[in-house]
Each structure stands twice: as structure tokens, then as C-alpha cells.
Scaffold this motif. Sequence first.
Motif, short mmCIF file in Angstrom:
data_model
loop_
_atom_site.label_atom_id
_atom_site.label_comp_id
_atom_site.label_asym_id
_atom_site.label_seq_id
_atom_site.Cartn_x
_atom_site.Cartn_y
_atom_site.Cartn_z
N UNK A 257 0.83 -1.21 0.00
CA UNK A 257 0.00 0.00 0.00
C UNK A 257 0.86 1.25 0.00
N UNK A 258 1.89 1.28 0.84
CA UNK A 258 2.73 2.48 0.93
C UNK A 258 3.51 2.71 -0.35
N UNK A 259 3.85 1.63 -1.06
CA UNK A 259 4.59 1.76 -2.32
C UNK A 259 3.66 1.96 -3.51
N UNK B 228 -5.64 -4.22 -3.40
CA UNK B 228 -4.91 -5.27 -2.68
C UNK B 228 -5.91 -6.30 -2.20
N UNK B 229 -5.65 -7.57 -2.60
CA UNK B 229 -6.50 -8.62 -2.03
C UNK B 229 -6.02 -8.92 -0.62
N UNK C 121 -5.14 0.31 3.74
CA UNK C 121 -5.30 0.58 2.31
C UNK C 121 -5.97 1.93 2.09
N UNK C 122 -7.02 2.20 2.84
CA UNK C 122 -7.73 3.46 2.68
C UNK C 122 -6.83 4.65 2.99
N UNK D 223 -5.36 3.22 -1.63
CA UNK D 223 -5.30 2.01 -2.45
C UNK D 223 -6.57 1.21 -2.17
N UNK D 224 -7.13 0.58 -3.21
CA UNK D 224 -8.35 -0.17 -3.04
C UNK D 224 -8.17 -1.38 -2.14
#
Length: 415
Positions: free
Chosen positions: A317-319, A325-326, A345-346, A350-351
Amino acid sequence: MQIKDVLLASGNGAFFYDDQAAIRSGATQDGFIYVGEPITPGFTSLRIPASSLSVGLVLTDDTVVWGDMMGVQYSGAGGRDPVFETNQISDLTSRVVAPRLLDVDASLYLDACAKVFEPFEQQRLSLAIEYGVSQALLRAAAYLQRATMAEVVCAEFNLPLPTRRVPIYCQSGDAREVNVDKMILKAVDVLPHGLINSRQKFGVDGQTFMEFVKWVAKRTREIGRPGYNPVLHFDVYGWIGQEIGLEPQRIADFICRVVDTVPGFTINIESPADFGSTQAQIENYAEIVSILDSRGSTARIVVDERCNTLEDIRLFAEARAAHLIQIKTPDVGSLADTAHAVLLCKENKVGAYVGGSCTETDLSAQASVHISVATQADMMLAKPGMGVDEAFSIVGNEQNRLLAILNRRVSKNVS
């Protein structure tokens, strides 16, 4: 304390454990089985029935709440825990976990999870144990608080009560055409997975896969109701990289060609390549995402393999090494970590896709619904099994029941 005994009951997962390495190496299908010698440690054959182990917490009033432990379909692959072994898991649960459960305040969910899941002999407990026991603890907290599991999560993480459903994603298994039709007729939000897990299904230069994508889009327009426009999500199990090479530019070019064949649809591509390690996966996926974004592509990259634990998810997520991301629930372990993962993620824009495996059970699927709705994930997997109807009804009905309760709570608070 509110837990006075712990029960264990062996059971079945809803699908099979498969040796991914052997299948990737060219194992052939004969009916429902795969023919060949196992490669991944723990497999006695390439496809074995999924087993599970239920853990029941007996509360002081003799109410019993349950959670289910199991592995994922492709156990032992991509950095995952080995194949689920019921006797071994049962022994560890009885010796180590059960005494801890008798000594916690089950009404305090995160605190109970932290105490029960402390390392044993400097090792993290089996993720399957964390997964099943965290389900049971969540049900215990909900029972003791006279609340839903989602409300417990909202309270523990300081989240508002949600009122919106989470889009549901169905997977087809090998019965692709029939199951795609089922999904379209039921107006599933995200479809069809496709199980593109072999060279035969991907085709030379991806031509077989490309034809399947076009067929799904065409079929959706042919038999879908007016205005129905699902997200098309394809899991290619690393085969883009396997077939055309592990060069991010070439992989991005191929994905753009796929998107161009089906204008008007949002396309998710899960696991386009396996770069062999978490760090390599992060670096190369980040590059693929960057290339697609710079082109204004509507394609979304979804990571699965090499992104298993909460720490892995944080790194991806950070990258920004994926658009989605599952969060593969049995691989993450505790459901508390799944909730943390969605929120992480939020934070990083990132989804968050609360996934899991076809090998799960009705109980684990229902618990996943409460985490998904409470944290407002971007989508969640219809599970367990590969039959579409059963998984879609289990997850969809649990969402609808939960939202009916939450909407009532919200309306009462407003009035």
C-alpha cells in the motif's frame, strides 16, 4: 471470565487444496483431477479435498460460538503457510490456544485477540488458528455486547456505523461459461475470476485469455439486464509474466491491449506476474501501476501472491504497488488484522478487496462480511466454494441482513 470451555470439531472446506507449482509446471487435467507428481511440500496429490477445523467457545451461560480454521486453495505457494493439517492444528490449539482463551475477557475483542495470539516458542501461531479463533472471539464479543459483529468492529476501530453494501465479486472456477451466465443473470457486481491458471487457459501470447475476455464482455451485453455494467476481474495467476516475460513495460502493454478489446468496462487484472519475492513484487508492480496510470488506462492491477500478511499489505500500500490489494483473509490470520488492512489501504488511497479462498466455510464467509461492511472495503469475495450460487447467497444475504439491522440502529439514533 466468559469462556469456560473450548470445543473442536473437524470439518470440510468448500473446495480443494491444489498444488499450484505442479499445475504451473504443466500438469494436465483428467476430469476434475490433475495428473502428475506433487511439487509443493505437504501435498500427497495435486488436488486434495479441503479440510477445516471448527473451534467452539463455550460461554458461561452455555452458549457456544464458533469459528472455522482452514488453509487456502493454493497453500504453500507465494510465501503462504503450508497445507492445512487437521491433527497438527488441533493439537496446537488444544495445548496452547485453549488455555489462553479461558483467561481473557471475551467482551473486549482486540484485547482478547492480542492476548490469545501471542507468539509461542518465539514463533507466530498458525495463521489458520488465528483466523478461526478470531472469528469465534468476534462472535463471542457480539453475543456478550448484544450487537452484530460489524458493530463490535466499528466500536473497536472508532468507525461510524455503515449503511452501504460492499460490492460482491464472484469466481467461476473451471465451469467458466455456465458460471459467467449465472453471474450475469444475478447481476453480480464484479465477475468472473476465470481461473486462468495454466498455459492452456492463457494461450500462446495470451490469445486464449484475450478471447475469453471478449466473450465475457459480449455475453454481459447479450443477456445482462439494461444498464448492467459490472467490473470485469480476471485472475491470471502470473501467466502474463510467465508467457511474455517479466518486463513491467511489456506486461503493461499487454494489459492495455486487453482493455482496448472491451471498451466501456473497468478491467481488474489480478496477479499479472510473480516476480519471486515480496520485495521484487513490490518494485515491479509499482512500476506496472505507474506505467498504466501515466497512460490514463482504466485497468486496475490487483495483487495477491507475495502479499499475505498485514505487514506485506502495508508495504504494498505504501509503495502503491497495486490499485487493489487482495486481503486474503486466511493468509492474513486474525480478522482484526483484516480490519487493520482495509483501513491501512484506505489511508494510502489504495483499493481494499476483502478476499479469501474457495476452501473456506459458511461461518468464515459470514464473519468476513461483517469486517468488509464495517470497514467499507471496496469489494469482497463471494465465498466459499466455486459454485457461484451458494457463495453469492451466503455473502449477499448476510450483507442484507446486517444492513437491515444497522439501518435500524442508525434511524433510531437519528430519531
